[in-house]
Motif scaffolding. Structure first.
Motif, PDB file in Angstrom:
ATOM      1  N   UNK A  92       0.839  -1.214   0.000  1.00  0.00           N
ATOM      2  CA  UNK A  92       0.000   0.000   0.000  1.00  0.00           C
ATOM      3  C   UNK A  92       0.870   1.259   0.000  1.00  0.00           C
ATOM      4  N   UNK A  93       1.962   1.230   0.743  1.00  0.00           N
ATOM      5  CA  UNK A  93       2.860   2.387   0.809  1.00  0.00           C
ATOM      6  C   UNK A  93       3.513   2.659  -0.541  1.00  0.00           C
ATOM      7  N   UNK A  94       3.853   1.613  -1.271  1.00  0.00           N
ATOM      8  CA  UNK A  94       4.475   1.787  -2.589  1.00  0.00           C
ATOM      9  C   UNK A  94       3.453   2.303  -3.595  1.00  0.00           C
ATOM     10  N   UNK A  95       2.279   1.702  -3.609  1.00  0.00           N
ATOM     11  CA  UNK A  95       1.266   2.078  -4.600  1.00  0.00           C
ATOM     12  C   UNK A  95       0.679   3.447  -4.296  1.00  0.00           C
ATOM     13  N   UNK A  96       0.518   3.769  -3.023  1.00  0.00           N
ATOM     14  CA  UNK A  96       0.001   5.076  -2.630  1.00  0.00           C
ATOM     15  C   UNK A  96      -1.352   5.371  -3.249  1.00  0.00           C
ATOM     16  N   UNK A  97      -1.556   6.607  -3.665  1.00  0.00           N
ATOM     17  CA  UNK A  97      -2.873   7.000  -4.181  1.00  0.00           C
ATOM     18  C   UNK A  97      -3.157   6.550  -5.615  1.00  0.00           C
ATOM     19  N   UNK A  98      -2.218   5.901  -6.264  1.00  0.00           N
ATOM     20  CA  UNK A  98      -2.429   5.500  -7.659  1.00  0.00           C
ATOM     21  C   UNK A  98      -3.640   4.601  -7.846  1.00  0.00           C
ATOM     22  N   UNK A  99      -3.875   3.740  -6.893  1.00  0.00           N
ATOM     23  CA  UNK A  99      -4.912   2.723  -7.082  1.00  0.00           C
ATOM     24  C   UNK A  99      -5.817   2.624  -5.868  1.00  0.00           C
ATOM     25  N   UNK A 100      -6.217   3.755  -5.312  1.00  0.00           N
ATOM     26  CA  UNK A 100      -6.979   3.719  -4.065  1.00  0.00           C
ATOM     27  C   UNK A 100      -8.304   2.971  -4.190  1.00  0.00           C
ATOM     28  N   UNK A 101      -8.943   3.006  -5.350  1.00  0.00           N
ATOM     29  CA  UNK A 101     -10.221   2.315  -5.516  1.00  0.00           C
ATOM     30  C   UNK A 101     -10.063   0.814  -5.743  1.00  0.00           C
ATOM     31  N   UNK A 102      -8.865   0.354  -5.951  1.00  0.00           N
ATOM     32  CA  UNK A 102      -8.618  -1.072  -6.185  1.00  0.00           C
ATOM     33  C   UNK A 102      -7.511  -1.605  -5.291  1.00  0.00           C
ATOM     34  N   UNK A 103      -7.219  -0.875  -4.214  1.00  0.00           N
ATOM     35  CA  UNK A 103      -6.055  -1.159  -3.387  1.00  0.00           C
ATOM     36  C   UNK A 103      -6.105  -2.487  -2.651  1.00  0.00           C
ATOM     37  N   UNK A 104      -7.207  -2.794  -1.974  1.00  0.00           N
ATOM     38  CA  UNK A 104      -7.217  -3.968  -1.096  1.00  0.00           C
ATOM     39  C   UNK A 104      -6.952  -5.282  -1.822  1.00  0.00           C
ATOM     40  N   UNK A 105      -7.684  -5.610  -2.878  1.00  0.00           N
ATOM     41  CA  UNK A 105      -7.377  -6.885  -3.546  1.00  0.00           C
ATOM     42  C   UNK A 105      -5.979  -6.881  -4.171  1.00  0.00           C
ATOM     43  N   UNK A 106      -5.558  -5.728  -4.671  1.00  0.00           N
ATOM     44  CA  UNK A 106      -4.254  -5.623  -5.306  1.00  0.00           C
ATOM     45  C   UNK A 106      -3.132  -5.786  -4.279  1.00  0.00           C
ATOM     46  N   UNK A 142      -0.487  -8.921  -4.247  1.00  0.00           N
ATOM     47  CA  UNK A 142       0.944  -8.655  -4.400  1.00  0.00           C
ATOM     48  C   UNK A 142       1.733  -9.076  -3.165  1.00  0.00           C
ATOM     49  N   UNK A 143       1.153  -8.897  -1.989  1.00  0.00           N
ATOM     50  CA  UNK A 143       1.850  -9.276  -0.761  1.00  0.00           C
ATOM     51  C   UNK A 143       2.059 -10.783  -0.681  1.00  0.00           C
ATOM     52  N   UNK A 144       1.149 -11.545  -1.261  1.00  0.00           N
ATOM     53  CA  UNK A 144       1.229 -12.998  -1.188  1.00  0.00           C
ATOM     54  C   UNK A 144       1.592 -13.626  -2.541  1.00  0.00           C
ATOM     55  N   UNK A 145       2.271 -12.873  -3.352  1.00  0.00           N
ATOM     56  CA  UNK A 145       2.649 -13.321  -4.691  1.00  0.00           C
ATOM     57  C   UNK A 145       3.705 -14.428  -4.603  1.00  0.00           C
ATOM     58  N   UNK A 146       3.429 -15.584  -5.181  1.00  0.00           N
ATOM     59  CA  UNK A 146       4.447 -16.648  -5.159  1.00  0.00           C
ATOM     60  C   UNK A 146       5.571 -16.331  -6.143  1.00  0.00           C
ATOM     61  N   UNK A 147       6.743 -16.862  -5.894  1.00  0.00           N
ATOM     62  CA  UNK A 147       7.864 -16.612  -6.809  1.00  0.00           C
ATOM     63  C   UNK A 147       7.666 -17.321  -8.145  1.00  0.00           C
ATOM     64  N   UNK A 148       8.376 -16.856  -9.112  1.00  0.00           N
ATOM     65  CA  UNK A 148       8.388 -17.484 -10.439  1.00  0.00           C
ATOM     66  C   UNK A 148       8.918 -18.909 -10.281  1.00  0.00           C
ATOM     67  N   UNK A 201      -2.250  -6.072 -13.949  1.00  0.00           N
ATOM     68  CA  UNK A 201      -3.263  -6.117 -14.999  1.00  0.00           C
ATOM     69  C   UNK A 201      -4.505  -6.887 -14.611  1.00  0.00           C
ATOM     70  N   UNK A 202      -4.325  -8.114 -14.116  1.00  0.00           N
ATOM     71  CA  UNK A 202      -5.475  -8.975 -13.846  1.00  0.00           C
ATOM     72  C   UNK A 202      -6.271  -8.545 -12.619  1.00  0.00           C
ATOM     73  N   UNK A 203      -5.602  -8.091 -11.581  1.00  0.00           N
ATOM     74  CA  UNK A 203      -6.293  -7.738 -10.343  1.00  0.00           C
ATOM     75  C   UNK A 203      -6.586  -6.242 -10.272  1.00  0.00           C
ATOM     76  N   UNK A 204      -5.593  -5.430 -10.641  1.00  0.00           N
ATOM     77  CA  UNK A 204      -5.749  -3.988 -10.512  1.00  0.00           C
ATOM     78  C   UNK A 204      -6.247  -3.286 -11.759  1.00  0.00           C
ATOM     79  N   UNK A 205      -6.241  -3.990 -12.895  1.00  0.00           N
ATOM     80  CA  UNK A 205      -6.605  -3.387 -14.177  1.00  0.00           C
ATOM     81  C   UNK A 205      -5.747  -2.151 -14.449  1.00  0.00           C
ATOM     82  N   UNK A 206      -4.455  -2.288 -14.120  1.00  0.00           N
ATOM     83  CA  UNK A 206      -3.472  -1.219 -14.300  1.00  0.00           C
ATOM     84  C   UNK A 206      -2.525  -1.641 -15.419  1.00  0.00           C
TER      85      UNK A 206
END
Length: 97
Positions: free
Chosen positions: A31-45, A49-55, A71-76
């Motif tokens: 949340x600190x990194x994304x900041x206000x860029x995605x406030x309406x889609x922040x929680x699922x994003x 991202x916090x629980x993203x498994x490694x490649x 793209x898939x979760x944040x539509x960014x």
């Protein structure tokens, strides 16, 4: 939720800033990194991202995994793909009518 297109440099900077914190389980850091860029889609994003498994190929979170979630979760998306998306929507509209 509508698409959010970021300038290409901003998009790539966001991905780079997320690399050290993605997958560490701490959604507050995301949340600190994304900041206000995605406030309406922040929680699922932030949660995804916090629980993203490694490649599976390299064993670490990479920019590719982050971009998929943006793209898939944040539509960014990076702005440089906007014209291709617009053309695809237009062609889809033509085939349906």
């Amino acid at each position: 939720m509508t698409e959010l297109y970021l300038g290409t440099d901003l998009y790539h900077a966001l991905v780079e800033c997320l690399l050290p914190v993605a997958g560490n389980g701490n959604a507050d850091q995301i949340r600190a990194v994304i900041g206000p860029l995605a406030k309406d889609r922040m929680e699922p994003l932030a949660d995804r991202l916090a629980h993203l498994p490694p490649c599976p190929a390299c064993g670490a979170v990479t920019g590719n995994e982050i971009k998929i979630v943006l793209g898939e979760v944040g539509d960014i998306w990076p702005n440089h793909i906007r014209s291709a998306v617009t053309l695809a929507h237009y062609e889809d509209h033509l085939t349906r009518h």
